[in-house]
Design a protein around this motif. Structure first.
Motif, PDB file in Angstrom:
ATOM      1  N   ASN A  25       0.835  -1.206   0.000  1.00  0.00           N
ATOM      2  CA  ASN A  25       0.000   0.000   0.000  1.00  0.00           C
ATOM      3  C   ASN A  25       0.868   1.253   0.000  1.00  0.00           C
ATOM      4  OD1 ASN A  25      -2.586  -1.260   0.169  1.00  0.00           O
ATOM      5  ND2 ASN A  25      -2.210  -1.666   2.335  1.00  0.00           N
ATOM      6  N   TYR A  26       0.364   2.252  -0.686  1.00  0.00           N
ATOM      7  CA  TYR A  26       1.045   3.538  -0.780  1.00  0.00           C
ATOM      8  C   TYR A  26       0.147   4.621  -0.195  1.00  0.00           C
ATOM      9  CZ  TYR A  26       3.969   1.114  -4.211  1.00  0.00           C
ATOM     10  OH  TYR A  26       4.813   0.238  -4.823  1.00  0.00           O
ATOM     11  N   ASN A  27       0.761   5.687   0.313  1.00  0.00           N
ATOM     12  CA  ASN A  27      -0.027   6.831   0.776  1.00  0.00           C
ATOM     13  C   ASN A  27      -0.231   7.807  -0.380  1.00  0.00           C
ATOM     14  OD1 ASN A  27       2.334   8.355   0.554  1.00  0.00           O
ATOM     15  ND2 ASN A  27       2.746   8.328   2.765  1.00  0.00           N
ATOM     16  N   SER A  28      -0.839   8.943  -0.097  1.00  0.00           N
ATOM     17  CA  SER A  28      -1.155   9.918  -1.149  1.00  0.00           C
ATOM     18  C   SER A  28       0.098  10.533  -1.783  1.00  0.00           C
ATOM     19  CB  SER A  28      -2.060  11.022  -0.603  1.00  0.00           C
ATOM     20  OG  SER A  28      -1.432  11.673   0.481  1.00  0.00           O
ATOM     21  N   ASN A  29       1.231  10.463  -1.095  1.00  0.00           N
ATOM     22  CA  ASN A  29       2.494  10.983  -1.640  1.00  0.00           C
ATOM     23  C   ASN A  29       3.265   9.911  -2.412  1.00  0.00           C
ATOM     24  OD1 ASN A  29       2.030  13.481  -0.447  1.00  0.00           O
ATOM     25  ND2 ASN A  29       3.099  12.888   1.442  1.00  0.00           N
ATOM     26  N   SER A  30       2.633   8.795  -2.645  1.00  0.00           N
ATOM     27  CA  SER A  30       3.249   7.654  -3.332  1.00  0.00           C
ATOM     28  C   SER A  30       4.380   7.013  -2.535  1.00  0.00           C
ATOM     29  CB  SER A  30       3.752   8.041  -4.726  1.00  0.00           C
ATOM     30  OG  SER A  30       2.671   8.425  -5.533  1.00  0.00           O
ATOM     31  N   ASP A  31       4.371   7.219  -1.231  1.00  0.00           N
ATOM     32  CA  ASP A  31       5.329   6.554  -0.359  1.00  0.00           C
ATOM     33  C   ASP A  31       4.733   5.220   0.090  1.00  0.00           C
ATOM     34  OD1 ASP A  31       7.081   8.762  -0.422  1.00  0.00           O
ATOM     35  OD2 ASP A  31       6.001   9.731   1.234  1.00  0.00           O
ATOM     36  N   GLU A  65       3.555   2.484   2.426  1.00  0.00           N
ATOM     37  CA  GLU A  65       3.135   2.416   3.826  1.00  0.00           C
ATOM     38  C   GLU A  65       3.283   0.995   4.374  1.00  0.00           C
ATOM     39  OE1 GLU A  65      -0.862   3.947   4.034  1.00  0.00           O
ATOM     40  OE2 GLU A  65      -0.119   5.977   4.394  1.00  0.00           O
ATOM     41  N   THR A  66       2.848   0.035   3.575  1.00  0.00           N
ATOM     42  CA  THR A  66       2.938  -1.353   4.031  1.00  0.00           C
ATOM     43  C   THR A  66       3.581  -2.219   2.962  1.00  0.00           C
ATOM     44  OG1 THR A  66       0.725  -1.926   3.229  1.00  0.00           O
ATOM     45  CG2 THR A  66       0.893  -1.195   5.523  1.00  0.00           C
ATOM     46  N   ASP A 118       4.012  -2.599   8.572  1.00  0.00           N
ATOM     47  CA  ASP A 118       3.718  -1.187   8.328  1.00  0.00           C
ATOM     48  C   ASP A 118       4.925  -0.351   8.748  1.00  0.00           C
ATOM     49  OD1 ASP A 118       2.747   1.437   8.311  1.00  0.00           O
ATOM     50  OD2 ASP A 118       0.778   0.857   9.072  1.00  0.00           O
ATOM     51  N   GLN A 154       5.185   2.766   8.603  1.00  0.00           N
ATOM     52  CA  GLN A 154       4.708   3.973   9.290  1.00  0.00           C
ATOM     53  C   GLN A 154       4.628   3.739  10.800  1.00  0.00           C
ATOM     54  OE1 GLN A 154       4.248   6.810   7.449  1.00  0.00           O
ATOM     55  NE2 GLN A 154       4.886   5.563   5.717  1.00  0.00           N
ATOM     56  N   LYS A 155       4.495   2.482  11.199  1.00  0.00           N
ATOM     57  CA  LYS A 155       4.441   2.115  12.617  1.00  0.00           C
ATOM     58  C   LYS A 155       5.788   1.582  13.102  1.00  0.00           C
ATOM     59  CE  LYS A 155      -0.433   0.852  12.447  1.00  0.00           C
ATOM     60  NZ  LYS A 155      -1.397  -0.249  12.569  1.00  0.00           N
TER      61      LYS A 155
END
Length: 170
Positions: A97-103, A105-106, A139, A141-142
């Protein structure tokens, strides 16, 4: 000549007797293994991925799985009633999965193994899978890591799959 109800009754008794007789041929213990299996040799995981740490982690997990789920069985290094062999066929770690900035996340890690559990006493396969896959996500991000979280989750799912599939065969 017997009445129809009496014939049915005798048929049911005969079927019940045969089922009980067959169940006795391959009985199960509390550990769910056939009762004649008292010892198991868990071989080192053959590694086709060149990741010896992951192969070792899988081996450790299988040993733990047997200790937890087949407590009455002794793990031995030779002359076992059954052999448990695994091959680590492949390992992948891909963004999921990517966030809105195309980074990313998982990520999803996927482990694919072959498994063979062989009954040396009755000379037959108890359970075999040429390609068993399990995955785990982590993740970033975590602050989760590939090896600690993703691989551990995949290995745990693999244990569950082996138990669930093997129980259907035992």
């Amino acid at each position: 000549m017997l009445s129809r109800n009496m014939s049915r009754f005798l048929f049911l008794v005969a079927v019940t007797f045969v089922v009980c007789l067959l169940a006795g041929c391959y009985s199960f213990t509390a550990s769910t293994l056939p009762s004649h299996i008292k010892t198991v040799k868990i071989h080192e995981v053959e590694d086709k991925t060149l990741d010896p740490v992951l192969a070792n982690d899988i081996h450790t997990a299988v040993v733990e799985m047997f200790k937890k789920n087949a407590g009455g069985v002794r793990l031995v290094n030779e002359n076992a009633n059954a052999d448990f062999e695994m091959t680590l066929l492949s390992y992948t770690n891909k963004p999921e999965n990517y966030n809105s900035n195309s980074d990313v996340e998982t990520y999803r890690v996927t482990i694919r193994v072959s498994v063979k559990f062989y009954d040396n006493v009755k000379e037959r396969i108890i359970y075999e899978s040429k390609s068993l896959s399990a995955d785990g996500t982590y993740d970033i991000q975590k602050n989760e890591s590939e090896d600690r979280h993703g691989q551990a989750r995949a290995i745990e799912k693999m244990q569950d799959l082996i138990i669930a599939n093997a129980l259907a065969k035992w």
